[in-house]
Design a protein around this motif. Structure first.
Motif, PDB file in Angstrom:
ATOM      1  N   VAL A 249       0.829  -1.211   0.000  1.00 25.86           N
ATOM      2  CA  VAL A 249       0.000   0.000   0.000  1.00 25.86           C
ATOM      3  C   VAL A 249       0.861   1.257   0.000  1.00 25.86           C
ATOM      4  O   VAL A 249       1.792   1.389   0.793  1.00 25.86           O
ATOM      5  N   TRP A 250       0.470   2.177  -0.890  1.00 24.86           N
ATOM      6  CA  TRP A 250       1.076   3.506  -0.928  1.00 24.86           C
ATOM      7  C   TRP A 250       0.111   4.496  -0.285  1.00 24.86           C
ATOM      8  O   TRP A 250      -1.036   4.631  -0.720  1.00 24.86           O
ATOM      9  N   VAL A 251       0.589   5.175   0.748  1.00 21.64           N
ATOM     10  CA  VAL A 251      -0.135   6.278   1.360  1.00 21.64           C
ATOM     11  C   VAL A 251       0.215   7.539   0.574  1.00 21.64           C
ATOM     12  O   VAL A 251       1.354   8.004   0.603  1.00 21.64           O
ATOM     13  N   ALA A 252      -0.745   8.074  -0.150  1.00 18.52           N
ATOM     14  CA  ALA A 252      -0.521   9.314  -0.902  1.00 18.52           C
ATOM     15  C   ALA A 252      -1.016  10.471  -0.048  1.00 18.52           C
ATOM     16  O   ALA A 252      -2.183  10.505   0.348  1.00 18.52           O
ATOM     17  N   ALA A 253      -0.126  11.413   0.250  1.00 26.19           N
ATOM     18  CA  ALA A 253      -0.447  12.462   1.208  1.00 26.19           C
ATOM     19  C   ALA A 253       0.031  13.817   0.724  1.00 26.19           C
ATOM     20  O   ALA A 253       1.137  13.937   0.188  1.00 26.19           O
ATOM     21  N   ARG A 254      -0.781  14.831   0.934  1.00 30.77           N
ATOM     22  CA  ARG A 254      -0.390  16.204   0.604  1.00 30.77           C
ATOM     23  C   ARG A 254       0.723  16.684   1.524  1.00 30.77           C
ATOM     24  O   ARG A 254       1.628  17.385   1.097  1.00 30.77           O
TER      25      ARG A 254
ATOM     26  N   GLY B 222       2.915   0.337   8.157  1.00 33.08           N
ATOM     27  CA  GLY B 222       3.729  -0.592   7.390  1.00 33.08           C
ATOM     28  C   GLY B 222       3.515  -0.431   5.900  1.00 33.08           C
ATOM     29  O   GLY B 222       3.592  -1.398   5.128  1.00 33.08           O
ATOM     30  N   ALA B 223       3.261   0.816   5.480  1.00 32.16           N
ATOM     31  CA  ALA B 223       3.004   1.126   4.072  1.00 32.16           C
ATOM     32  C   ALA B 223       4.149   1.965   3.512  1.00 32.16           C
ATOM     33  O   ALA B 223       5.121   2.278   4.207  1.00 32.16           O
ATOM     34  N   ARG B 224       4.016   2.324   2.255  1.00 34.81           N
ATOM     35  CA  ARG B 224       4.959   3.248   1.624  1.00 34.81           C
ATOM     36  C   ARG B 224       4.278   4.600   1.448  1.00 34.81           C
ATOM     37  O   ARG B 224       3.046   4.701   1.530  1.00 34.81           O
ATOM     38  N   VAL B 225       5.056   5.630   1.239  1.00 39.98           N
ATOM     39  CA  VAL B 225       4.489   6.972   1.176  1.00 39.98           C
ATOM     40  C   VAL B 225       4.957   7.698  -0.076  1.00 39.98           C
ATOM     41  O   VAL B 225       6.087   7.492  -0.551  1.00 39.98           O
ATOM     42  N   VAL B 226       4.059   8.511  -0.633  1.00 36.49           N
ATOM     43  CA  VAL B 226       4.419   9.386  -1.740  1.00 36.49           C
ATOM     44  C   VAL B 226       3.668  10.700  -1.550  1.00 36.49           C
ATOM     45  O   VAL B 226       2.510  10.709  -1.147  1.00 36.49           O
ATOM     46  N   ARG B 227       4.353  11.805  -1.811  1.00 37.40           N
ATOM     47  CA  ARG B 227       3.685  13.104  -1.701  1.00 37.40           C
ATOM     48  C   ARG B 227       2.775  13.282  -2.913  1.00 37.40           C
ATOM     49  O   ARG B 227       3.190  13.074  -4.055  1.00 37.40           O
ATOM     50  N   LEU B 228       1.523  13.668  -2.656  1.00 39.12           N
ATOM     51  CA  LEU B 228       0.575  13.873  -3.742  1.00 39.12           C
ATOM     52  C   LEU B 228      -0.498  14.845  -3.286  1.00 39.12           C
ATOM     53  O   LEU B 228      -1.221  14.586  -2.335  1.00 39.12           O
TER      54      LEU B 228
END
Length: 232
Positions: free
Chosen positions: A28-33, A46-52
């Motif tokens: 799972v990718w957590v997409a976060a502002r 336990g997820a991955r993160v990307v700025r979005l």
């Protein structure tokens, strides 16, 4: 195991959806502002993160490029969850700017995100899109005096979710290689509504998780809550 990206995943339904999908073994990718909130959520889950930021074209494109580089160019599931309620303004006082502000996130955001991630979804063996809508976007539900949704008047928010429902139907028809569906989580107690509502966040996320895990033989062009199909 599927690779899943969820917008607006640092709190509420998005975060709970991420938690449940990670628990099932999905990537799972957590997409976060907000990168800091995104990192905190991803580390805890336990997820991955990307700025979005769904309102920023450059941010969305950069996020798609980042995920593509990290995954080998594919994405199995996109959950368009990021949304805003807008100001609690009396209906006669609602301005075009009020509506524009809500639609910028709830309608144009998913358009922007789908367009950027579509090449990745098409590289999946079973690309799935889940649009997190609301019963307040249903003409059928909001015109039924027996439903609590009929008592709410919030033109900016309700029209944004009705528009998202139509986008769902249009995308499902135009993209038969994907499974594209809208869901109504129901009135759920989260920060989004001041923790009002009779459902727990676990119950609210149930239909999102169910439709995120349908696979290639699942339905497309549907609109439902955790109890079954809804009228548009």
């Amino acid at each position: 195991m599927s690779t899943v990206l969820i917008t607006g995943a640092t709190r509420g339904l998005g975060r709970e959806t991420a938690r449940q999908l990670v628990a099932r073994g999905h990537d799972v990718w957590v997409a976060a502002r907000d990168p800091e909130r995104g990192r905190e959520a991803a580390d805890e889950l336990g997820a991955r993160v990307v700025r979005l930021d769904v309102t920023d074209e450059a941010s969305v494109v950069a996020a798609a490029e980042h995920v593509a580089a990290a995954t080998g160019g594919s994405l199995d599931v996109l959950v368009n969850n990021a949304g805003v309620a807008g100001a609690h303004t009396p209906v006669p006082d609602v301005t075009a700017e009020d509506v524009e502000e809500v639609h910028a996130v709830n309608v144009l955001g998913p358009v922007r995100v789908l367009r950027a991630f579509l090449p990745l979804l098409r590289r999946s063996a079973a690309g799935v899109v889940v649009n997190v809508s609301s019963g307040l976007g249903s003409h059928t539900v909001t015109s039924d005096p027996g439903r609590v949704e009929s008592t709410f008047q919030a033109p900016a928010y309700t029209s944004s979710k009705a528009a998202l429902n139509m986008l769902t139907a249009q995308w499902a028809a135009a993209l038969p290689d994907l499974r594209v569906n809208a869901v109504d989580p129901g009135w759920t107690a989260t920060e989004f509504n001041g923790h009002s509502g009779p459902q727990t966040v676990e119950e609210g996320a149930e239909v999102i998780v169910a439709m995120a895990t349908i696979g290639a033989d699942g339905p497309t062009g549907t609109y439902r809550d955790r109890h079954g199909p809804l009228g548009w």
